[in-house]
Design an enzyme around this catalytic site. Structure first.
Site, PDB file in Angstrom:
ATOM      1  N   VAL A 202      14.027  13.506  26.582  1.00 49.59           N
ATOM      2  CA  VAL A 202      13.492  12.701  27.680  1.00 49.59           C
ATOM      3  C   VAL A 202      12.008  13.016  27.842  1.00 49.59           C
ATOM      4  CG1 VAL A 202      13.633  12.149  30.131  1.00 49.59           C
ATOM      5  CG2 VAL A 202      15.714  12.743  28.885  1.00 49.59           C
ATOM      6  N   LYS A 203      11.232  11.971  28.035  1.00 46.66           N
ATOM      7  CA  LYS A 203       9.814  12.135  28.353  1.00 46.66           C
ATOM      8  C   LYS A 203       9.602  11.698  29.790  1.00 46.66           C
ATOM      9  CE  LYS A 203       5.303  10.077  27.197  1.00 46.66           C
ATOM     10  NZ  LYS A 203       4.574   9.204  26.244  1.00 46.66           N
ATOM     11  N   THR A 204       8.952  12.539  30.587  1.00 42.54           N
ATOM     12  CA  THR A 204       8.729  12.190  31.987  1.00 42.54           C
ATOM     13  C   THR A 204       7.439  12.816  32.483  1.00 42.54           C
ATOM     14  OG1 THR A 204       9.873  11.924  34.096  1.00 42.54           O
ATOM     15  CG2 THR A 204       9.926  14.123  33.120  1.00 42.54           C
ATOM     16  N   ASP A 251       3.577  15.437  25.675  1.00 43.43           N
ATOM     17  CA  ASP A 251       3.233  14.243  24.901  1.00 43.43           C
ATOM     18  C   ASP A 251       2.001  13.655  25.543  1.00 43.43           C
ATOM     19  OD1 ASP A 251       3.264  12.159  23.125  1.00 43.43           O
ATOM     20  OD2 ASP A 251       4.804  11.018  24.178  1.00 43.43           O
TER      21      ASP A 251
END
Length: 295
Positions: A202-204, A251
């Site tokens: 997951v990217k958050t 990221d």
């Protein structure tokens, strides 16, 4: 309702007890098959268990973003410093040198531009093309709370099913519109839904309060999104705090490629993520490598 507001204070995230990875360095991946683990193992460094992902997929809905006017000139020199590249298949095929050894995270959702409703995305590539391009993962935007929430979740679950059949992980990206608050309660909701429905990563975004609870409650790696460009010291401080609070990497895009010296910035970010340097030490490293830039 299963979870009433009055019960929130009773939650216990056991922040002092990391999730058991059962001998594999990627959180939640111990039971995956070899191909999936092998691809994840190229995204996340085996020594640190973390990743520095360079995001430059912005053009899929924004066009030639500042700093990405010429990917061949602005991004390719940074490639050796990144563990993974997050890009579209069009840019990978036309610009990225095939000799590069980076893990590839390929943008697999899209549709609307910045001129339309962004949550109205569809799956934008077949999983077979991810196999052809030698992708280590595919990325899909998930608009929890957005106008087309269910559609975007369905995009993700279809990619998860396709990815499982081909051994390719899915990175679910929490899409936060202007109308949504980037607090721990929302980010915890979004990241947990994405993980529960099968995404392997997951990217958050980072939040000042409660981010450790967000990462603790998510059974797969949480990668911090860099977001808009911040002053150097602020961006590095955010990265340091995110790592300290359980993120499995960062990221970053605009906080790297929009700098006066992008190469110096990605090296400073690497020092934070993999070498455990403080934000202050990393800021000094950026200043030294950039010849005193203060942006």
């Amino acid at each position: 309702m299963a979870d009433l507001d009055g019960n929130l204070a009773a939650k216990n995230y056991h922040l002092d007890t990391p999730q058991d990875s059962e001998g594999f360095h990627v959180k939640g991946a111990a039971s995956l098959d070899f191909g999936m683990k092998h691809r994840l193992g190229r995204i996340f460094d085996a020594a640190s268990g973390r990743t520095v992902m360079l995001a430059f997929d912005h053009g899929y809905f924004q066009g030639p973003t500042r700093g990405l006017e010429r990917v061949d000139l602005n991004i390719v020199p940074l490639v050796p410093e990144a563990d993974a590249l997050m890009a579209t298949r069009g840019i990978i095929r036309t610009v990225i040198p095939p000799s590069s050894t980076n893990a590839l995270v390929v943008r697999a959702s899209g549709g609307p531009s910045i001129l339309k409703e962004l949550s109205d995305e569809r799956i934008a590539m077949d999983i077979s093309d991810a196999v052809r391009i030698d992708a280590n993962a595919v990325a899909v935007q998930v608009f929890i709370g957005g106008e087309n929430e269910t559609q975007s979740v369905h995009n993700m679950t279809r990619l998860v099913d396709a990815g499982l059949s081909h051994g390719i992980p899915v990175l679910g990206v929490t899409a936060v519109g202007k109308e949504l608050t980037r607090d721990a309660r929302y980010l915890g909701l979004a990241t947990r839904i994405i993980a529960e429905l099968g995404a392997q990563m997951v990217k958050t975004y980072y939040c000042e309060e409660g981010f450790a609870e967000v990462t603790a409650a998510c059974p797969v790696p949480v990668i911090m999104a860099g977001g808009k460009k911040l002053p150097v010291a602020d961006a590095l401080t955010m990265a340091r705090r995110a790592i300290d609070e359980g993120a499995a990497g960062v990221d970053m895009g605009r906080n790297i490629f929009q700098r006066t010296n992008p190469l110096a910035m990605i090296q400073a970010v690497r020092a934070v993520v993999h070498a455990e340097v403080t934000a202050q030490e990393a800021a000094r490293l950026y200043a030294d490598l950039s010849g005193g830039a203060e942006d």
